[in-house]
Design a protein around this motif. Structure first.
Motif, PDB file in Angstrom:
ATOM      1  N   HIS A  19       0.834  -1.195   0.000  1.00 43.50           N
ATOM      2  CA  HIS A  19       0.000   0.000   0.000  1.00 43.50           C
ATOM      3  C   HIS A  19       0.881   1.261   0.000  1.00 43.50           C
ATOM      4  O   HIS A  19       0.599   2.229  -0.733  1.00 43.50           O
ATOM      5  CB  HIS A  19      -0.913  -0.012   1.233  1.00 43.50           C
ATOM      6  N   ASP A  57      -6.644   3.457 -11.751  1.00 42.23           N
ATOM      7  CA  ASP A  57      -6.381   2.040 -11.432  1.00 42.23           C
ATOM      8  C   ASP A  57      -5.622   1.906 -10.112  1.00 42.23           C
ATOM      9  O   ASP A  57      -5.923   1.014  -9.297  1.00 42.23           O
ATOM     10  CB  ASP A  57      -5.571   1.388 -12.563  1.00 42.23           C
ATOM     11  N   ASP A  68      -7.913   2.467  -7.243  1.00 42.35           N
ATOM     12  CA  ASP A  68      -8.733   1.272  -6.993  1.00 42.35           C
ATOM     13  C   ASP A  68      -7.933   0.220  -6.224  1.00 42.35           C
ATOM     14  O   ASP A  68      -8.443  -0.406  -5.289  1.00 42.35           O
ATOM     15  CB  ASP A  68      -9.231   0.674  -8.312  1.00 42.35           C
ATOM     16  N   ASN A  69      -6.678   0.027  -6.653  1.00 39.31           N
ATOM     17  CA  ASN A  69      -5.835  -0.960  -5.983  1.00 39.31           C
ATOM     18  C   ASN A  69      -5.533  -0.550  -4.540  1.00 39.31           C
ATOM     19  O   ASN A  69      -5.479  -1.404  -3.641  1.00 39.31           O
ATOM     20  CB  ASN A  69      -4.524  -1.145  -6.748  1.00 39.31           C
ATOM     21  N   HIS A 100      -7.477   1.135  -2.637  1.00 40.25           N
ATOM     22  CA  HIS A 100      -8.705   0.854  -1.881  1.00 40.25           C
ATOM     23  C   HIS A 100      -8.786  -0.634  -1.534  1.00 40.25           C
ATOM     24  O   HIS A 100      -9.145  -1.001  -0.394  1.00 40.25           O
ATOM     25  CB  HIS A 100      -9.918   1.267  -2.702  1.00 40.25           C
ATOM     26  N   ILE A 101      -8.431  -1.482  -2.496  1.00 41.61           N
ATOM     27  CA  ILE A 101      -8.452  -2.935  -2.258  1.00 41.61           C
ATOM     28  C   ILE A 101      -7.460  -3.322  -1.169  1.00 41.61           C
ATOM     29  O   ILE A 101      -7.768  -4.101  -0.262  1.00 41.61           O
ATOM     30  CB  ILE A 101      -8.152  -3.691  -3.566  1.00 41.61           C
ATOM     31  N   TYR A 102      -6.242  -2.762  -1.260  1.00 40.13           N
ATOM     32  CA  TYR A 102      -5.225  -3.063  -0.248  1.00 40.13           C
ATOM     33  C   TYR A 102      -5.652  -2.578   1.133  1.00 40.13           C
ATOM     34  O   TYR A 102      -5.450  -3.275   2.138  1.00 40.13           O
ATOM     35  CB  TYR A 102      -3.885  -2.425  -0.628  1.00 40.13           C
ATOM     36  N   GLN A 103      -6.229  -1.381   1.185  1.00 38.25           N
ATOM     37  CA  GLN A 103      -6.656  -0.841   2.474  1.00 38.25           C
ATOM     38  C   GLN A 103      -7.750  -1.702   3.096  1.00 38.25           C
ATOM     39  O   GLN A 103      -7.749  -1.945   4.308  1.00 38.25           O
ATOM     40  CB  GLN A 103      -7.163   0.601   2.306  1.00 38.25           C
ATOM     41  N   GLN A 104      -8.679  -2.186   2.262  1.00 37.18           N
ATOM     42  CA  GLN A 104      -9.738  -3.058   2.767  1.00 37.18           C
ATOM     43  C   GLN A 104      -9.160  -4.375   3.267  1.00 37.18           C
ATOM     44  O   GLN A 104      -9.575  -4.898   4.304  1.00 37.18           O
ATOM     45  CB  GLN A 104     -10.767  -3.324   1.657  1.00 37.18           C
ATOM     46  N   ALA A 105      -8.166  -4.884   2.528  1.00 32.60           N
ATOM     47  CA  ALA A 105      -7.517  -6.131   2.939  1.00 32.60           C
ATOM     48  C   ALA A 105      -6.777  -5.948   4.256  1.00 32.60           C
ATOM     49  O   ALA A 105      -6.795  -6.837   5.131  1.00 32.60           O
ATOM     50  CB  ALA A 105      -6.556  -6.609   1.854  1.00 32.60           C
ATOM     51  N   ASP A 123      -9.415  -5.869   7.018  1.00 33.79           N
ATOM     52  CA  ASP A 123      -9.952  -7.219   7.267  1.00 33.79           C
ATOM     53  C   ASP A 123      -8.954  -8.067   8.048  1.00 33.79           C
ATOM     54  O   ASP A 123      -9.339  -8.805   8.975  1.00 33.79           O
ATOM     55  CB  ASP A 123     -10.287  -7.903   5.938  1.00 33.79           C
TER      56      ASP A 123
END
Length: 211
Positions: A132, A164, A167-168, A170-175, A178
């Motif tokens: 990230h 892009d 978006d990535n 955001h995906i990493y931050q959500q991961a 979690d």
């Protein structure tokens, strides 16, 4: 003849009045009353239906008694429900205790297993955070280039690449979020299992020494 007819009619009316007294109720002074109908003031106070012989046919409870009976039934249902829930929880606890004893042979083993899980969780979070951070640094450079660009086509292409990356990110931050939540769950389970295992093994040692 007319007099005889009047006496018969009078006797019939009297007997009807007597046998139509099919209710018995008690007033606020404790006095018992009989009648073929209940006064409205006492309709909700409870009464007794009688046969013509005077024997009890049916007891009708008062509105207050009926309310109390319904409330008591509701309380009893709630108590039974709570008892079932407590028994279910006790059964689950017994099952968890059995699993806990079978999974770990000692307190040290339990600590070692959970520490390993926590270290793996920390490692996974660290990797995600590093990726990230790297993407964030790339994003800053690309956004700076995007500001300096003059060619509309190049600017548009670079803008798509920036989208892009966002978006990535955001995906990493959500991961990361979690994985942090999962790590917290592992730590909470570790504390509970550690406390419970200590209690269980303490009880076992105590019973063994008593024997």
């Amino acid at each position: 003849m007319k007099t005889h007819y009047s006496l018969v009619l009078l006797a019939f009316v009297w007997s009807t009045a007597v046998y139509s007294g099919l209710y018995r109720w008690v007033d606020e002074h404790g006095k018992v009353h009989y009648g073929d109908r209940i006064p409205p003031a006492y309709a909700q106070n409870g009464h007794v239906k009688l046969y013509k012989s005077g024997l009890t046919k049916e007891k009708v409870e008062s509105a207050a008694a009926r309310k109390e009976r319904i409330e008591k039934a509701a309380r009893d249902i709630e108590i039974q429900k709570k008892l079932k829930e407590e028994q279910h929880e006790a059964d689950l606890q017994e099952m968890r205790d059995t699993q806990l004893r079978s999974m770990f042979s000692s307190l040290e083993e339990l600590e070692m297993v959970y520490q390993s899980k926590l270290e793996m969780a920390d490692g996974g979070i660290a990797i995600l955070q590093a990726r990230h951070k790297k993407l964030s640094e790339s994003l800053e450079k690309l956004e700076a280039r995007h500001e300096r660009m003059l060619n509309p086509n190049d600017k548009n292409l670079l803008g798509m690449k920036i989208d892009d990356i966002l978006d990535n990110l955001h995906i990493y931050q959500q991961a990361i979020t979690d994985n942090q939540i999962e790590r917290t769950k592992i730590e909470e389970r570790f504390k509970k299992d550690l406390l419970r295992y200590t209690q269980l093994t303490g009880e076992e040692k105590k019973s063994a020494s008593d024997n």
